[in-house]
Design a protein around this motif. Structure first.
Motif, PDB file in Angstrom:
ATOM      1  N   GLY A 213      -8.607  -7.792  -1.390  1.00  9.38           N
ATOM      2  CA  GLY A 213      -8.080  -8.324  -2.641  1.00  9.38           C
ATOM      3  C   GLY A 213      -7.931  -7.207  -3.656  1.00  9.38           C
ATOM      4  O   GLY A 213      -8.869  -6.435  -3.885  1.00  9.38           O
ATOM      5  N   VAL A 214      -6.753  -7.119  -4.266  1.00 11.77           N
ATOM      6  CA  VAL A 214      -6.484  -6.085  -5.268  1.00 11.77           C
ATOM      7  C   VAL A 214      -6.215  -6.769  -6.607  1.00 11.77           C
ATOM      8  O   VAL A 214      -5.485  -7.764  -6.664  1.00 11.77           O
ATOM      9  N   PRO A 215      -6.816  -6.286  -7.698  1.00 12.40           N
ATOM     10  CA  PRO A 215      -6.596  -6.911  -9.009  1.00 12.40           C
ATOM     11  C   PRO A 215      -5.107  -7.091  -9.321  1.00 12.40           C
ATOM     12  O   PRO A 215      -4.299  -6.183  -9.090  1.00 12.40           O
TER      13      PRO A 215
ATOM     14  N   ARG B  56     -10.218  -1.041  -1.035  1.00 13.25           N
ATOM     15  CA  ARG B  56      -9.918  -1.808  -2.250  1.00 13.25           C
ATOM     16  C   ARG B  56      -9.903  -0.891  -3.480  1.00 13.25           C
ATOM     17  O   ARG B  56      -9.011  -0.999  -4.346  1.00 13.25           O
ATOM     18  N   LYS B  57     -10.873   0.004  -3.554  1.00 10.22           N
ATOM     19  CA  LYS B  57     -10.937   0.925  -4.697  1.00 10.22           C
ATOM     20  C   LYS B  57      -9.704   1.818  -4.727  1.00 10.22           C
ATOM     21  O   LYS B  57      -9.114   2.060  -5.789  1.00 10.22           O
ATOM     22  N   TRP B  58      -9.288   2.297  -3.574  1.00  8.79           N
ATOM     23  CA  TRP B  58      -8.107   3.161  -3.466  1.00  8.79           C
ATOM     24  C   TRP B  58      -6.855   2.427  -3.932  1.00  8.79           C
ATOM     25  O   TRP B  58      -6.080   2.942  -4.741  1.00  8.79           O
ATOM     26  N   LEU B  59      -6.665   1.211  -3.464  1.00  2.00           N
ATOM     27  CA  LEU B  59      -5.481   0.439  -3.839  1.00  2.00           C
ATOM     28  C   LEU B  59      -5.500   0.049  -5.313  1.00  2.00           C
ATOM     29  O   LEU B  59      -4.457  -0.050  -5.967  1.00  2.00           O
ATOM     30  N   SER B  60      -6.689  -0.190  -5.829  1.00  5.35           N
ATOM     31  CA  SER B  60      -6.809  -0.634  -7.220  1.00  5.35           C
ATOM     32  C   SER B  60      -6.607   0.489  -8.221  1.00  5.35           C
ATOM     33  O   SER B  60      -6.090   0.269  -9.327  1.00  5.35           O
TER      34      SER B  60
ATOM     35  N   GLU C   2      -5.227   3.833  -7.573  1.00  4.27           N
ATOM     36  CA  GLU C   2      -4.138   4.799  -7.427  1.00  4.27           C
ATOM     37  C   GLU C   2      -2.801   4.135  -7.732  1.00  4.27           C
ATOM     38  O   GLU C   2      -2.337   3.278  -6.978  1.00  4.27           O
ATOM     39  N   LYS C   3      -2.215   4.545  -8.815  1.00  4.44           N
ATOM     40  CA  LYS C   3      -0.984   3.911  -9.289  1.00  4.44           C
ATOM     41  C   LYS C   3       0.163   4.105  -8.294  1.00  4.44           C
ATOM     42  O   LYS C   3       0.336   5.161  -7.715  1.00  4.44           O
ATOM     43  N   GLY C   4       0.901   3.017  -8.091  1.00  3.98           N
ATOM     44  CA  GLY C   4       2.073   3.080  -7.249  1.00  3.98           C
ATOM     45  C   GLY C   4       1.885   2.595  -5.829  1.00  3.98           C
ATOM     46  O   GLY C   4       2.860   2.405  -5.097  1.00  3.98           O
ATOM     47  N   LEU C   5       0.649   2.352  -5.428  1.00  2.00           N
ATOM     48  CA  LEU C   5       0.419   1.874  -4.065  1.00  2.00           C
ATOM     49  C   LEU C   5       0.778   0.404  -3.911  1.00  2.00           C
ATOM     50  O   LEU C   5       1.165  -0.036  -2.824  1.00  2.00           O
ATOM     51  N   VAL C   6       0.617  -0.366  -4.997  1.00  3.51           N
ATOM     52  CA  VAL C   6       1.038  -1.767  -4.998  1.00  3.51           C
ATOM     53  C   VAL C   6       2.005  -1.955  -6.163  1.00  3.51           C
ATOM     54  O   VAL C   6       1.895  -1.266  -7.188  1.00  3.51           O
ATOM     55  N   PRO C   7       2.966  -2.851  -6.049  1.00  2.62           N
ATOM     56  CA  PRO C   7       4.034  -2.968  -7.060  1.00  2.62           C
ATOM     57  C   PRO C   7       3.626  -3.751  -8.298  1.00  2.62           C
ATOM     58  O   PRO C   7       4.393  -4.538  -8.824  1.00  2.62           O
ATOM     59  N   TRP C   8       2.418  -3.550  -8.776  1.00  2.66           N
ATOM     60  CA  TRP C   8       2.009  -4.126 -10.062  1.00  2.66           C
ATOM     61  C   TRP C   8       0.965  -3.181 -10.662  1.00  2.66           C
ATOM     62  O   TRP C   8       0.628  -2.164 -10.074  1.00  2.66           O
ATOM     63  N   ASN C   9       0.472  -3.521 -11.800  1.00  2.00           N
ATOM     64  CA  ASN C   9      -0.423  -2.618 -12.530  1.00  2.00           C
ATOM     65  C   ASN C   9      -1.749  -2.463 -11.797  1.00  2.00           C
ATOM     66  O   ASN C   9      -2.599  -3.345 -11.846  1.00  2.00           O
ATOM     67  N   THR C  10      -1.971  -1.368 -11.139  1.00  2.00           N
ATOM     68  CA  THR C  10      -3.196  -1.164 -10.366  1.00  2.00           C
ATOM     69  C   THR C  10      -4.368  -0.717 -11.220  1.00  2.00           C
ATOM     70  O   THR C  10      -5.461  -0.525 -10.715  1.00  2.00           O
ATOM     71  N   GLU C  11      -4.147  -0.544 -12.506  1.00  2.00           N
ATOM     72  CA  GLU C  11      -5.239  -0.075 -13.356  1.00  2.00           C
ATOM     73  C   GLU C  11      -6.033  -1.223 -13.962  1.00  2.00           C
ATOM     74  O   GLU C  11      -6.973  -1.012 -14.714  1.00  2.00           O
ATOM     75  N   ILE C  12      -5.661  -2.462 -13.616  1.00  2.00           N
ATOM     76  CA  ILE C  12      -6.407  -3.610 -14.128  1.00  2.00           C
ATOM     77  C   ILE C  12      -7.790  -3.620 -13.525  1.00  2.00           C
ATOM     78  O   ILE C  12      -7.963  -3.406 -12.337  1.00  2.00           O
ATOM     79  N   GLU C  13      -8.778  -3.849 -14.319  1.00  2.00           N
ATOM     80  CA  GLU C  13     -10.149  -3.950 -13.820  1.00  2.00           C
ATOM     81  C   GLU C  13     -10.438  -5.381 -13.400  1.00  2.00           C
ATOM     82  O   GLU C  13      -9.986  -6.310 -14.022  1.00  2.00           O
TER      83      GLU C  13
END
Length: 526
Positions: A444-446, A509-513, A515-526
């Motif tokens: 699960g990614v934020p 999960r930490k990597w996907l959450s 590193e920007k650009g790995l998923v097509p939405w804001n990965t910097e959400i906590e």
């Protein structure tokens, strides 16, 4: 009760010339294991160490790992293995947390401590080097040559510590699981009974010995069978060569190892005719993997489920008869980890600790003599995990009317997407059926709208490199609900794994959450 140290003596007396361990080109008989471990135990006592002293070891796989453990058993010292994949801060934490007083270091790993010897000395630890050239203060073989007499055996109680196994460190600081004399002895005896191992079996379980699985390579203490140890570290081709060379009859692999063994066997065709039983466990396996393994190896199979907190003692067994029943008429049985062994009680409970009826999802609670004493220096965490003699496993599962346990996932890996609970193993079991998928991890990614979104990380087969995100998601349609269907797919060359081949989902999960650009939405959400 019969302690493991007494089993060593009985193996040495009753089977003195029988090989206890093979490791590469080396062998050790039961008599040699007894004599050399006694010499080291005596050396430790001459140094002033005994019952309750923590004697740690940092090693690649070798026979000395078991001489060390047997010596600790004799004098009631506490064995701690240092994971060779740890960074130095984690190593230092384990040494301090366990109050280590003696540290054996494999000369092949001497660079791991080369820059930290002053720190080690400052906290009162004596280093002993072995297995090659080194410049440590003491040498293992020299100590053994100078030791004379037999070690004095202190009195033991069933709940005295036998060893402490530290978690793999994939999340936070490693925590020590304190395992007892009775837990170790009962684990050995009940495992032999439940698996049907005999004195003439040759056993091979090629996992890293730093953690709880070391007890599984001590099963021979209960029936004097021979055990194979990886020479240095696990490699799938070396494992299959050893099965052929030593005529292994029973082996155990975690699911990721099974997958690689299938591919290696298809390419190289080793003589595995001696192998009668392949066990698999430690993490969930998909029905496809089970079917592929039975086809590739033509052996009986047993699936098991265990925890570090249960001394690695196997809790459930999906037997060969269960596998046959599943393949003939009940395919859903392949999703089960089997029925609970007689040395365990199992209860499925809700968040308030109340037992649930059959076929209801809840947390798995366990009771057994093999349960841990607690977590080292963590009274709060111990109190949360142990309730009135029961262990809260943090695993989510269910049990049907016949007693079959279905392990859904670890609570920490459960994905909550749009207020819907999704179990990654359910999604993985579907995706791995795609012909292009070699391995898959679902996390699960934020996500800004759903809280978390389901993401599949896939290692593709070399023959299907053109497979796309759309192919995978389209394959899931009609097989998974909309919340379960991945919102995104990431392709990688290899999934990150621990020393014992478990996928590091927290790291993924930490990597996907982050590193920007790995998923097509804001990965910097906590």
């Amino acid at each position: 009760m019969l302690y493991l140290r007494e089993m060593i003596k009985r193996c040495a007396n009753n089977y003195p010339t029988k090989v206890a361990y093979y490791c590469g080109s080396r062998t050790a008989t039961w008599k040699q294991m007894d004599e050399r471990s006694d010499r080291f135990a005596r050396a430790l006592q001459k140094m002033g160490h005994g019952k309750g002293t923590t004697v740690s070891i940092m090693s690649l796989e070798s026979i000395e790992v078991y001489e060390h453990f047997y010596a600790c058993m004799a004098i009631g010292a506490v064995r701690v293995g240092i994971n060779t994949q740890y960074a130095w801060p984690e190593v230092l934490h384990v040494l301090k947390d366990s109050k280590t007083r003696v540290l054996l270091v494999d000369a092949r790993l001497k660079t791991m401590v080369a820059d930290h010897r002053s720190e080690i000395k400052a906290i009162g630890i004596t280093i002993i080097g072995y297995n090659g050239e080194h410049d440590f203060p003491l040498d293992y073989e020299t100590l053994l040559s100078e030791a004379s007499g037999t070690p004095e055996w202190p009195e033991l109680a069933p709940d005295d510590l036998l060893f402490c196994s530290y978690t793999s460190g994939t999340t936070g600081v490693p925590k020590g699981v304190m395992l007892t004399q009775q837990g170790g002895a009962d684990c050995v005896i009940h495992s032999l009974i439940s698996f049907g191992f005999a004195p003439d079996d040759v056993w091979y379980m090629p996992a890293a010995s730093a953690w709880v699985v070391i007890i599984m390579n001590c099963y021979g203490l209960g029936n004097a069978m021979t055990t194979i140890i990886p020479d240095g570290s696990f490699k799938i081709d070396a494992f299959l060569r050893d099965v052929e060379r030593f005529r292994v009859t029973v082996g155990l692999l975690v699911p990721t190892m099974v997958q690689r063994a299938i591919i290696e066997q298809q390419n190289a065709k080793y003589d595995l005719s001696s192998l009668r039983l392949l066990m698999y466990g430690s993490s969930p396996a998909t029905p496809k993997l089970i079917r592929d393994a039975r086809e590739a190896f033509k052996v009986e199979m047993i699936q098991t489920y265990a925890l570090t907190e249960s001394t690695g003692g196997w809790i459930t067994y999906l037997t060969e008869g269960d596998h046959k029943l599943a393949l003939e008429s009940e395919p859903d049985l392949l999703k089960s980890v089997g029925r609970v062994g007689i040395h365990f009680e199992c209860s499925i409970r809700d968040d308030e600790g109340r037992p649930l009826p059959p076929n209801t999802k809840g947390e798995i609670w366990l009771r057994s003599t093999t349960l841990m004493k607690g977590y080292m220096n963590l009274p709060k965490e111990t109190a949360e995990a142990l309730k009135d003699g029961w262990l809260r496993t943090n695993d989510i599962g269910s049990m049907d009317e016949r007693g079959y346990v279905y392990l859904l996932d670890r609570q920490k890996f459960m994905i909550i997407t749009g207020a819907v609970n999704v179990f990654p193993t359910t999604v993985e079991a579907v995706i791995v059926e795609h012909p292009a998928v070699l391995e898959v991890a679902v996390v699960g990614v934020p996500h800004p709208e759903w809280g978390e979104a389901v993401v599949a990380v896939i290692n593709k087969r070399p023959t299907h490199k053109s497979t796309s995100l759309e192919d995978i998601i389209g394959f899931c349609e009609g097989k998974l609900s909309k919340p379960e269907t991945p919102k995104h797919v990431v392709f990688v060359d290899e999934l990150p794994k621990t020393a014992n081949a478990k996928v590091k989902k927290a790291e993924i999960r930490k990597w996907l959450s982050n590193e920007k650009g790995l998923v097509p939405w804001n990965t910097e959400i906590e």
